[in-house]
Write an enzyme that holds these catalytic residues in place. Structure first.
Site, mmCIF file in Angstrom:
data_model
loop_
_atom_site.group_PDB
_atom_site.id
_atom_site.type_symbol
_atom_site.label_atom_id
_atom_site.label_comp_id
_atom_site.label_asym_id
_atom_site.label_seq_id
_atom_site.Cartn_x
_atom_site.Cartn_y
_atom_site.Cartn_z
ATOM 1 N N LYS A 179 0.840 -1.205 0.000
ATOM 2 C CA LYS A 179 0.000 0.000 0.000
ATOM 3 C C LYS A 179 0.871 1.250 0.000
ATOM 4 C CE LYS A 179 -3.902 1.969 2.638
ATOM 5 N NZ LYS A 179 -4.749 1.768 3.843
ATOM 6 N N SER A 210 -9.601 2.044 3.100
ATOM 7 C CA SER A 210 -8.689 2.747 2.206
ATOM 8 C C SER A 210 -7.710 1.831 1.476
ATOM 9 C CB SER A 210 -7.901 3.791 2.996
ATOM 10 O OG SER A 210 -7.095 3.153 3.979
ATOM 11 N N SER A 262 -9.922 -0.389 7.355
ATOM 12 C CA SER A 262 -9.391 -0.201 6.000
ATOM 13 C C SER A 262 -8.750 -1.423 5.381
ATOM 14 C CB SER A 262 -8.380 0.952 5.992
ATOM 15 O OG SER A 262 -9.032 2.166 6.238
#
Length: 494
Positions: free
Chosen positions: A81, A156, A180
């Site tokens: 990420k 996210s 997330s």
């Protein structure tokens, strides 16, 4: 043959590599080909390090032969990420304000991937600074759900979950501040673990809310996530909040024997607001756990009305402090239009941050201001303590708690951004876990009538990852193989 690799779990691929049946470079080339094939429709990656991944594959192959790399995932392609620092690879948090930032060091979690011989393909898209639940607030692009590209992948960590679901990589790193990892895992039909706070070092994780953030693994099944967590976990002197734990082996409970385990389902999680298909998936999970020997019952957890207000007050307050460092002076974007230092600060932050990030900075600054600190922030901290006490009472009676990972399946692109409050309410089932510092796992359960995945969430007490992994593995075995987001290289949804 390369397409066959893509459907394997990381564990299956790693075993083939260890036996010498497949070379790491072949696995990387298959992943890169799949990325080339899928990215125009999915948009999971912000950048792909093709040359670096292929060079690393050759190095890892030699390391496996020499005995340097003997871990469970040596030679496996992975994604990271974009809020987790990677040395020499741009790390932007999907924000304009960090464009051009190349960290001079790796995050602790990235160091551990490299030490294990895992090959990093690139960085995945996310909601800007992890503020969002759809991966639509990214300043770079909108990631789409591999199951149906008209829908969001969640957020996210939507880029990481979409990349795993689309078989562009075998495992990925995400971060979880209020759900997330778990919510996008549910939306994309993959598995994700949010560990106990402090289990994985936050060194190198660009902070959103420091008391809530936690790095965790995303994979194709429970075993991949458990083995990844074993690699990632451990105390780190560079992170004062990291824990020294007695055992870091989370694979022992993959046998999935849950006879005698007590499972509780908060009644509040079944109230109005949850989609009927999600409620039915929970009931199906209850029956499966009972068939495997667990006792399952409903109970009242209470405190759910405090979760969203306290979470967003605390998270936004910490964000307003953490994001103060991005001012155009040291790194990243600097406004070219300013004529003075004061203007440079204002214009850099105004131009560099997106709408959702600004909204949360404003909210955080407001609740920390002298006139409202006691009325809002202090009350949110007290509510956080009440939430933790409610979970303590629940775990005095139950081994694990069962609930939804999200109240609905993945919404259509554009729906959530038009109503930010509704997007915030979607964190109802996940944010409490972060406020209490608990571990939780999201596991795919079934597919809705509209063809979108539905995931369930298993929550454990602090340091009890093994219990949720054991329950998740038992459920997974009974559920059977979960369908893919696409069939081979042909997908009817695109």
């Amino acid at each position: 043959m390369g397409e066959e690799y893509l459907t394997w779990t990381a564990g299956e691929l790693a075993r083939k590599i260890q036996k010498g049946e497949i070379r790491p470079s072949e696995a990387v080339e298959a992943s890169l080909l799949q990325i080339e094939r899928m990215e125009p429709q999915i948009g999971a990656f912000l950048q792909i390090d093709r040359e670096g991944a292929l060079a690393r594959a050759e190095e890892v192959e030699q390391g496996i032969r020499s005995g340097k790399y003997q871990g469970p995932f040596a030679g496996v392609p992975a994604a990271v990420k974009d809020n987790i620092c990677t040395k020499g690879m741009e790390t932007t948090c999907a924000s304009r304000i960090l464009s051009g930032f190349y960290p001079p060091y790796d995050a602790c979690a990235v160091e551990k991937l490299k030490e294990a011989g895992i090959i990093i393909l690139g960085k995945t898209n996310m909601d800007e600074f992890a503020m969002g639940s759809t991966t639509e607030t990214s300043a770079r692009k909108v990631t789409k759900n591999p199951w149906n590209t008209g829908h969001v992948p969640g957020g996210s960590s939507g880029g990481s979950c979409a990349a795993v679901a689309a078989d562009e990589c075998f495992i990925a790193l995400g971060s979880d501040t209020g759900g997330s990892i778990r919510q996008p895992s549910s939306f994309c039909g993959v598995t994700g673990i949010k560990p106990t706070y402090g289990t994985v070092s936050r060194y190198g994780l660009i902070a959103y809310a420091s008391s809530l953030d936690q790095i965790g693994p995303i994979g194709k099944d429970v075993a991949d996530c458990a083995r990844m967590l074993s690699l990632l976990a451990g105390q780190d002197r560079r992170d004062s909040t990291s824990l020294k734990r007695e055992t870091l082996d989370f694979e022992e409970d993959l046998a999935g024997d849950i006879r005698g385990m007590k499972v509780g389902i908060p009644k509040e999680y079944l109230d109005e607001g949850i989609d009927p298909e999600v409620r039915d998936a929970l009931k199906k999970t209850m029956e499966i756990l009972k068939e495997r020997g667990a006792s399952v019952e409903e109970f009242s957890l209470g405190m759910t009305e405090y979760v969203i207000p306290s979470y967003y007050i605390i998270a936004s307050a910490e964000a307003s402090s953490n994001l103060a460092r991005f001012d155009g002076v040291k790194y990243g974007y600097r406004s070219p239009h300013a004529d003075s230092l004061h203007e440079m600060y204002k214009m850099t932050r105004s131009e560099g941050f997106g709408t959702e990030v600004k909204r949360r900075i404003f909210l955080g600054s407001f609740v920390l201001s002298s006139g409202y600190y006691d009325a809002y922030y202090l009350k949110a901290l007290k509510a956080r303590a009440v939430i933790k006490e409610a979970f303590d009472r629940a775990f005095a009676a139950y081994d694990v708690l069962l609930g939804p990972a999200a109240p609905q399946t993945a919404p259509k692109i554009g729906e959530s951004l038009s109503d930010p409050l509704q997007m915030y309410l979607g964190d109802l089932y996940t944010a409490a876990v972060n406020l209490a510092g608990l571990p939780a796992i999201s596991v795919p359960c079934t597919v809705s009538k509209a063809g979108l995945p539905i995931g369930i969430q298993l929550i454990g007490d602090c340091l009890q990852e093994k219990k949720i992994i054991r329950a998740a593995a038992a459920f997974e075995k009974e559920r059977g193989i979960f369908p893919k987001a696409y069939s081979g290289t042909k997908r009817g949804k695109i």
